[in-house]
Design a protein around this motif. Structure first.
Motif, mmCIF file in Angstrom:
data_model
loop_
_atom_site.group_PDB
_atom_site.id
_atom_site.type_symbol
_atom_site.label_atom_id
_atom_site.label_comp_id
_atom_site.label_asym_id
_atom_site.label_seq_id
_atom_site.Cartn_x
_atom_site.Cartn_y
_atom_site.Cartn_z
ATOM 1 N N TYR A 1 18.352 14.027 -36.838
ATOM 2 C CA TYR A 1 18.273 14.596 -35.505
ATOM 3 C C TYR A 1 18.687 13.500 -34.524
ATOM 4 O O TYR A 1 17.987 12.497 -34.383
ATOM 5 N N PHE A 2 19.818 13.676 -33.894
ATOM 6 C CA PHE A 2 20.408 12.650 -33.039
ATOM 7 C C PHE A 2 19.536 12.403 -31.808
ATOM 8 O O PHE A 2 19.115 13.330 -31.127
ATOM 9 N N GLY A 3 19.283 11.117 -31.526
ATOM 10 C CA GLY A 3 18.408 10.758 -30.413
ATOM 11 C C GLY A 3 19.119 10.345 -29.151
ATOM 12 O O GLY A 3 18.485 9.919 -28.176
ATOM 13 N N GLY A 4 20.451 10.450 -29.163
ATOM 14 C CA GLY A 4 21.194 10.147 -27.944
ATOM 15 C C GLY A 4 21.737 8.741 -27.862
ATOM 16 O O GLY A 4 22.472 8.411 -26.929
ATOM 17 N N ARG B 1 21.754 17.602 -36.458
ATOM 18 C CA ARG B 1 23.155 17.197 -36.276
ATOM 19 C C ARG B 1 23.848 16.996 -37.622
ATOM 20 O O ARG B 1 25.011 17.388 -37.786
ATOM 21 N N HIS B 2 23.140 16.402 -38.599
ATOM 22 C CA HIS B 2 23.739 16.105 -39.904
ATOM 23 C C HIS B 2 22.723 16.317 -41.028
ATOM 24 O O HIS B 2 21.531 16.062 -40.850
ATOM 25 N N ASN B 3 23.201 16.779 -42.173
ATOM 26 C CA ASN B 3 22.432 16.838 -43.415
ATOM 27 C C ASN B 3 23.282 16.163 -44.493
ATOM 28 O O ASN B 3 24.042 16.816 -45.209
ATOM 29 N N LYS C 1 15.609 6.354 -31.502
ATOM 30 C CA LYS C 1 15.294 7.738 -31.125
ATOM 31 C C LYS C 1 15.902 8.790 -32.045
ATOM 32 O O LYS C 1 15.631 9.986 -31.867
ATOM 33 N N SER C 2 16.716 8.395 -33.008
ATOM 34 C CA SER C 2 17.213 9.351 -33.999
ATOM 35 C C SER C 2 16.206 9.451 -35.152
ATOM 36 O O SER C 2 15.732 8.425 -35.652
ATOM 37 N N ARG C 3 15.891 10.684 -35.562
ATOM 38 C CA ARG C 3 15.002 10.911 -36.715
ATOM 39 C C ARG C 3 15.842 11.095 -37.978
ATOM 40 O O ARG C 3 16.811 11.847 -37.981
ATOM 41 N N PHE C 4 15.444 10.401 -39.011
ATOM 42 C CA PHE C 4 16.092 10.524 -40.313
ATOM 43 C C PHE C 4 15.036 10.983 -41.319
ATOM 44 O O PHE C 4 14.075 10.259 -41.592
ATOM 45 N N ILE C 5 15.205 12.185 -41.843
ATOM 46 C CA ILE C 5 14.240 12.765 -42.780
ATOM 47 C C ILE C 5 14.884 12.844 -44.158
ATOM 48 O O ILE C 5 15.882 13.553 -44.357
ATOM 49 N N ALA C 6 14.350 12.105 -45.112
ATOM 50 C CA ALA C 6 14.904 12.077 -46.470
ATOM 51 C C ALA C 6 14.062 12.955 -47.390
ATOM 52 O O ALA C 6 12.863 12.728 -47.547
ATOM 53 N N THR C 7 14.698 13.953 -47.978
ATOM 54 C CA THR C 7 14.033 14.837 -48.940
ATOM 55 C C THR C 7 14.601 14.561 -50.321
ATOM 56 O O THR C 7 15.807 14.648 -50.534
#
Length: 212
Positions: free
Chosen positions: A97-100, A47-49, A16-22
């Motif tokens: 984005y933390f999914g809990g 939550r984190h970058n 459930k956490s989204r990890f977006i790599a740019t």
């Protein structure tokens, strides 16, 4: 070495956490820092970058940041992917984005590395090489011989000009310069004319010369 020709974005979901790599090409630490700050501003609610970048032909500059994740679970694993893939002059920010659900140390390392790989997969990477641009002159009798010779040696013809005689523009990898010119002379029984135009960094993309 590999560099980023076109930037890309990749996304994965882990528990459930989204990890977006740019991914973005950079040529200086200042440019990398500016890009990282842009991503933090764009994804201000995340939550984190976390970030990593490498700059220089020999990776003279490399930096990484866990941005609040447990030490060595984000930035360093991300940097390791860039180094292992031999990609230079590149920066990547992975936004989480933390999914809990907690992923644990190993889970975080795997997720951040997987995200970086996905970002690279969605970018266009090219191989940068050092070469020499030559103008090769021949009559029409020698044209077919030279075209065959260059094809057999994986030498790219970047332009052909047909007039009374023919002029070919070719790129020769710098470590093959002497061998290829010698072979062209032998192939045409000494009738070929050649002119060294310049040394350059380049890549070939779909048979097109990209000057770097």
């Amino acid at each position: 070495m590999q560099i980023v020709y076109k930037a890309g974005v990749g996304e994965i979901v882990e528990k459930k956490s989204r990890f977006i790599a740019t991914v973005r090409p950079v040529t200086s630490e200042e440019e990398a820092t500016k890009f990282i700050n842009e991503m933090k501003k764009q994804y201000w609610d995340a939550r984190h970058n976390c970030s990593a970048f490498v700059i220089g032909d020999n990776n003279e500059i490399s930096r990484c940041s866990d941005d609040g994740e447990p030490s060595q679970t984000a930035g360093r694993p991300m940097l390791d992917v860039l180094l292992n893939e031999d990609v230079h002059n590149v920066a990547v920010v992975v936004t989480r984005y933390f999914g809990g659900v907690l992923l644990g140390t190993g889970g975080l390392v795997r997720a951040y590395q997987k995200a970086v790989k996905e970002g690279l997969n969605n970018s266009v990477l090219i191989t940068k090489a050092k070469g020499v641009l030559y103008e090769i002159g021949t009559d029409y009798n020698g044209l077919g011989k030279l075209q065959y010779y260059f094809a057999q040696n994986n030498i790219t013809i970047v332009n052909s000009i047909y007039e009374a005689d023919v002029k070919l523009e070719i790129i020769i990898p710098i470590d093959q310069e002497e061998k290829i010119i010698k072979g062209a002379i032998e192939t045409t029984n000494g009738t070929v004319k050649y002119n060294k135009v310049q040394e350059l960094d380049y890549a070939i993309v779909d048979s097109e010369l990209i000057r770097l």
